[in-house]
Design a protein around this motif. Structure first.
Motif, PDB file in Angstrom:
ATOM      1  N   ILE A 142     -47.945  -9.621 -38.794  1.00 58.00           N
ATOM      2  CA  ILE A 142     -48.605  -9.066 -37.606  1.00 58.00           C
ATOM      3  C   ILE A 142     -49.736  -8.174 -38.107  1.00 58.00           C
ATOM      4  N   ILE A 143     -50.955  -8.443 -37.633  1.00 55.41           N
ATOM      5  CA  ILE A 143     -52.110  -7.652 -38.087  1.00 55.41           C
ATOM      6  C   ILE A 143     -52.346  -6.524 -37.073  1.00 55.41           C
ATOM      7  N   VAL A 144     -52.245  -5.302 -37.574  1.00 56.55           N
ATOM      8  CA  VAL A 144     -52.376  -4.118 -36.723  1.00 56.55           C
ATOM      9  C   VAL A 144     -53.698  -3.433 -37.093  1.00 56.55           C
ATOM     10  N   GLY A 145     -54.562  -3.204 -36.101  1.00 57.08           N
ATOM     11  CA  GLY A 145     -55.847  -2.601 -36.457  1.00 57.08           C
ATOM     12  C   GLY A 145     -56.470  -1.787 -35.331  1.00 57.08           C
ATOM     13  N   THR A 146     -57.170  -0.711 -35.733  1.00 58.69           N
ATOM     14  CA  THR A 146     -57.992   0.007 -34.750  1.00 58.69           C
ATOM     15  C   THR A 146     -59.427  -0.517 -34.862  1.00 58.69           C
ATOM     16  N   VAL A 147     -60.114  -0.495 -33.731  1.00 53.17           N
ATOM     17  CA  VAL A 147     -61.452  -1.079 -33.644  1.00 53.17           C
ATOM     18  C   VAL A 147     -62.461   0.012 -33.334  1.00 53.17           C
ATOM     19  N   ARG A 148     -63.520   0.091 -34.137  1.00 53.93           N
ATOM     20  CA  ARG A 148     -64.571   1.063 -33.856  1.00 53.93           C
ATOM     21  C   ARG A 148     -65.461   0.502 -32.747  1.00 53.93           C
ATOM     22  N   GLY A 149     -65.409   1.172 -31.600  1.00 52.21           N
ATOM     23  CA  GLY A 149     -66.078   0.656 -30.404  1.00 52.21           C
ATOM     24  C   GLY A 149     -67.560   0.453 -30.574  1.00 52.21           C
ATOM     25  N   THR A 150     -68.221   1.346 -31.331  1.00 51.90           N
ATOM     26  CA  THR A 150     -69.674   1.260 -31.431  1.00 51.90           C
ATOM     27  C   THR A 150     -70.128  -0.020 -32.150  1.00 51.90           C
ATOM     28  N   ALA A 151     -69.205  -0.709 -32.808  1.00 54.64           N
ATOM     29  CA  ALA A 151     -69.572  -1.902 -33.569  1.00 54.64           C
ATOM     30  C   ALA A 151     -69.496  -3.186 -32.738  1.00 54.64           C
ATOM     31  N   PHE A 152     -68.941  -3.107 -31.533  1.00 55.65           N
ATOM     32  CA  PHE A 152     -68.787  -4.311 -30.707  1.00 55.65           C
ATOM     33  C   PHE A 152     -69.333  -4.038 -29.302  1.00 55.65           C
ATOM     34  N   ASP A 153     -70.202  -4.920 -28.815  1.00 51.18           N
ATOM     35  CA  ASP A 153     -70.689  -4.762 -27.443  1.00 51.18           C
ATOM     36  C   ASP A 153     -69.525  -5.007 -26.494  1.00 51.18           C
ATOM     37  N   PRO A 154     -69.379  -4.168 -25.467  1.00 48.17           N
ATOM     38  CA  PRO A 154     -68.228  -4.334 -24.573  1.00 48.17           C
ATOM     39  C   PRO A 154     -68.276  -5.650 -23.797  1.00 48.17           C
ATOM     40  N   VAL A 155     -67.109  -6.197 -23.489  1.00 47.99           N
ATOM     41  CA  VAL A 155     -67.067  -7.363 -22.595  1.00 47.99           C
ATOM     42  C   VAL A 155     -67.253  -6.841 -21.171  1.00 47.99           C
ATOM     43  N   ALA A 156     -67.479  -7.765 -20.230  1.00 49.52           N
ATOM     44  CA  ALA A 156     -67.676  -7.349 -18.835  1.00 49.52           C
ATOM     45  C   ALA A 156     -66.372  -6.797 -18.262  1.00 49.52           C
ATOM     46  N   ALA A 157     -66.503  -5.690 -17.509  1.00 50.04           N
ATOM     47  CA  ALA A 157     -65.317  -5.061 -16.907  1.00 50.04           C
ATOM     48  C   ALA A 157     -64.798  -5.880 -15.743  1.00 50.04           C
ATOM     49  N   GLU A 158     -65.645  -6.753 -15.196  1.00 48.13           N
ATOM     50  CA  GLU A 158     -65.274  -7.570 -14.038  1.00 48.13           C
ATOM     51  C   GLU A 158     -65.388  -9.044 -14.409  1.00 48.13           C
ATOM     52  N   GLY A 159     -64.691  -9.853 -13.647  1.00 50.15           N
ATOM     53  CA  GLY A 159     -64.848 -11.306 -13.856  1.00 50.15           C
ATOM     54  C   GLY A 159     -63.545 -11.984 -14.217  1.00 50.15           C
ATOM     55  N   GLY A 160     -62.561 -11.225 -14.684  1.00 49.37           N
ATOM     56  CA  GLY A 160     -61.273 -11.811 -15.039  1.00 49.37           C
ATOM     57  C   GLY A 160     -60.302 -11.741 -13.872  1.00 49.37           C
ATOM     58  N   SER A 161     -59.210 -12.470 -13.972  1.00 47.42           N
ATOM     59  CA  SER A 161     -58.170 -12.385 -12.929  1.00 47.42           C
ATOM     60  C   SER A 161     -56.812 -12.605 -13.596  1.00 47.42           C
ATOM     61  N   ALA A 162     -56.468 -11.689 -14.478  1.00 46.80           N
ATOM     62  CA  ALA A 162     -55.214 -11.822 -15.229  1.00 46.80           C
ATOM     63  C   ALA A 162     -54.027 -11.450 -14.345  1.00 46.80           C
ATOM     64  N   VAL A 163     -52.865 -11.990 -14.706  1.00 51.72           N
ATOM     65  CA  VAL A 163     -51.639 -11.600 -13.992  1.00 51.72           C
ATOM     66  C   VAL A 163     -51.164 -10.267 -14.566  1.00 51.72           C
ATOM     67  N   VAL A 164     -50.549  -9.454 -13.696  1.00 50.19           N
ATOM     68  CA  VAL A 164     -49.979  -8.178 -14.158  1.00 50.19           C
ATOM     69  C   VAL A 164     -48.456  -8.319 -14.134  1.00 50.19           C
ATOM     70  N   GLU A 165     -47.837  -8.098 -15.296  1.00 52.02           N
ATOM     71  CA  GLU A 165     -46.371  -8.192 -15.398  1.00 52.02           C
ATOM     72  C   GLU A 165     -45.804  -6.817 -15.716  1.00 52.02           C
ATOM     73  N   ALA A 166     -44.713  -6.478 -15.077  1.00 50.54           N
ATOM     74  CA  ALA A 166     -44.094  -5.174 -15.361  1.00 50.54           C
ATOM     75  C   ALA A 166     -43.210  -5.276 -16.603  1.00 50.54           C
ATOM     76  N   VAL A 167     -43.233  -4.215 -17.403  1.00 48.37           N
ATOM     77  CA  VAL A 167     -42.326  -4.144 -18.558  1.00 48.37           C
ATOM     78  C   VAL A 167     -41.209  -3.169 -18.169  1.00 48.37           C
ATOM     79  N   ALA A 168     -40.005  -3.652 -18.127  1.00 54.53           N
ATOM     80  CA  ALA A 168     -38.907  -2.812 -17.646  1.00 54.53           C
ATOM     81  C   ALA A 168     -38.434  -1.837 -18.725  1.00 54.53           C
ATOM     82  N   GLU A 169     -38.550  -2.285 -19.980  1.00 57.97           N
ATOM     83  CA  GLU A 169     -38.025  -1.521 -21.105  1.00 57.97           C
ATOM     84  C   GLU A 169     -38.662  -0.116 -21.214  1.00 57.97           C
ATOM     85  N   VAL A 170     -37.839   0.894 -21.439  1.00 59.16           N
ATOM     86  CA  VAL A 170     -38.352   2.254 -21.589  1.00 59.16           C
ATOM     87  C   VAL A 170     -37.958   2.780 -22.967  1.00 59.16           C
TER      88      VAL A 170
END
Ligand SMILES: Cc1cc2nc3c(=O)[nH]c(=O)nc-3n(C[C@H](O)[C@H](O)[C@H](O)COP(=O)(O)OP(=O)(O)OC[C@H]3O[C@@H](n4cnc5c(N)ncnc54)[C@H](O)[C@@H]3O)c2cc1C
Length: 310
Positions: A142-170
């Motif tokens: 599993i590759i775990v990494g932090t991303v420096r935001g200034t190095a990547f142009d942001p994707v559009a904040a609108e336009g997607g329609s993903a499903v939202v699933e609840a995670v029950a685990e606490v």
């Protein structure tokens, strides 16, 4: 390949840095899931579901995640991560607090501050305060990494329609608790999100002079205000103004360095700005190595003159 992106948010709004992380995830390629761990964070999950390119949003909504306590969120992420090949978060205070713990819990190494995706397992990251760029290859499961935001142009904040699933685990580690926070309220744009930044260094002389000379310029330009560490250490302005290796990393369209010498630790935080203007009385100051425009003079006279002409 499946990618889990940890949303950066304050339970009400999604931090724009998440859009940069999704952009990095798209460069890797694969199915992108965004995890929103918070409390009363439905609005954040709804915003995450609209991000272009996101296929699923996991909402872990529980008081245990209200203040992004790293011990709790990391335990949750480490558990969920087993179903993914990548776990990514922004190189923000929150991301940098959570992801190393996730990597430790998964017993994998992590890659900090990714600035480029070369291939599915090869990334670039700055080292020595940005003076050298390391190319790092990871063979972790599993590759775990932090991303420096200034190095990547942001994707559009609108336009997607993903499903939202609840995670029950606490996951409540029960080993830390949130006591209080003090957030400086600013009328100006937030430093890391601003298009224009006006920064002052030790050369401004005092906190009083910082505001007397730089506030009118920042007001005229609608700019955020920043500072060198020397200015912060001298108490001219609060800590969260600091730009640099141990401060904030910014890459605005315009960065004005006023009375700042340009130590490598300062350059590490601003040298990717699109246009850099330096105002300094010393024509040999190292800031000139990165400045596009270079004004040699006493800031106490040239800045008011500049303001009067804007
Ligand atoms: C581990 C580590 C981490 C660090 N992290 C950071 C960091 O995140 N950010 C950071 O900024 N620094 C950081 N530093 C400190 C850094 O090395 C420098 O000491 C600091 O950046 C210097 O700040 P400065 O340019 O304001 O001050 P100085 O180096 O003292 O420069 C002041 C400048 O102002 C000019 N000046 C003076 N008077 C006037 C005037 N009237 N008009 C015009 N110009 C004038 C001078 O010519 C000079 O160039 C770090 C250091 C270490 C060791």
């Amino acid at each position: 390949m499946s990618i889990l992106v940890i949303a950066d948010h304050n339970n009400q709004t999604l931090n724009g840095a998440t859009l940069n992380v999704v952009a990095a995830a798209q460069k890797i390629g694969g199915d992108i899931t965004v995890l929103v761990a918070g409390s009363g964070a439905q609005a954040v999950a709804d915003a995450a579901a609209k991000i272009a390119g996101v296929s699923k949003v996991l909402l872990a909504d529980n008081a245990a995640y209200a203040n992004q306590l790293a011990e709790n969120v990391a335990a949750l992420v480490a558990d969920l991560a087993k179903g993914y090949k990548y776990v990514l978060a922004a190189s923000t205070t929150t991301g940098k607090n959570i992801l190393p713990r996730v990597a430790a819990l998964l017993d994998v190494s992590m890659i900090s501050d990714i600035i480029a995706v070369e291939s599915a397992n090869t990334f670039k990251r700055p080292i020595y305060a940005g003076n050298a760029i390391a190319t790092v290859q990871s063979d972790e499961a599993i590759i775990v990494g932090t991303v420096r935001g200034t190095a990547f142009d942001p994707v559009a904040a609108e336009g997607g329609s993903a499903v939202v699933e609840a995670v029950a685990e606490v996951k409540d580690a029960g080993i830390s608790k949130f006591v209080s926070e003090e957030i400086v309220k600013l009328d100006r744009p937030e430093l890391t999100a601003a298009r224009i930044v006006v920064s002052g260094g030790r050369g401004v002389g005092s906190g009083e002079n910082y505001h007397k000379v730089l506030d009118p310029l920042a007001d005229k330009l609608g700019a955020a205000q920043g500072a060198s560490r020397a200015a912060v250490d001298a108490g001219f302005v609060p800590n969260d103004f600091q730009v640099g290796q141990t401060g904030k990393i910014v890459a605005p369209d315009l960065y004005m360095a006023i009375g700042i010498s340009g130590a490598i630790q300062h350059l590490a935080g601003m040298k990717d700005s699109k246009v850099i203007v330096a105002i300094n009385k010393d024509e040999e100051a190292p800031i000139n190595s990165v400045a596009d425009y270079w004004l040699v003079g006493d800031l106490n006279t040239v800045v008011p003159e500049l303001v009067s002409k804007l």
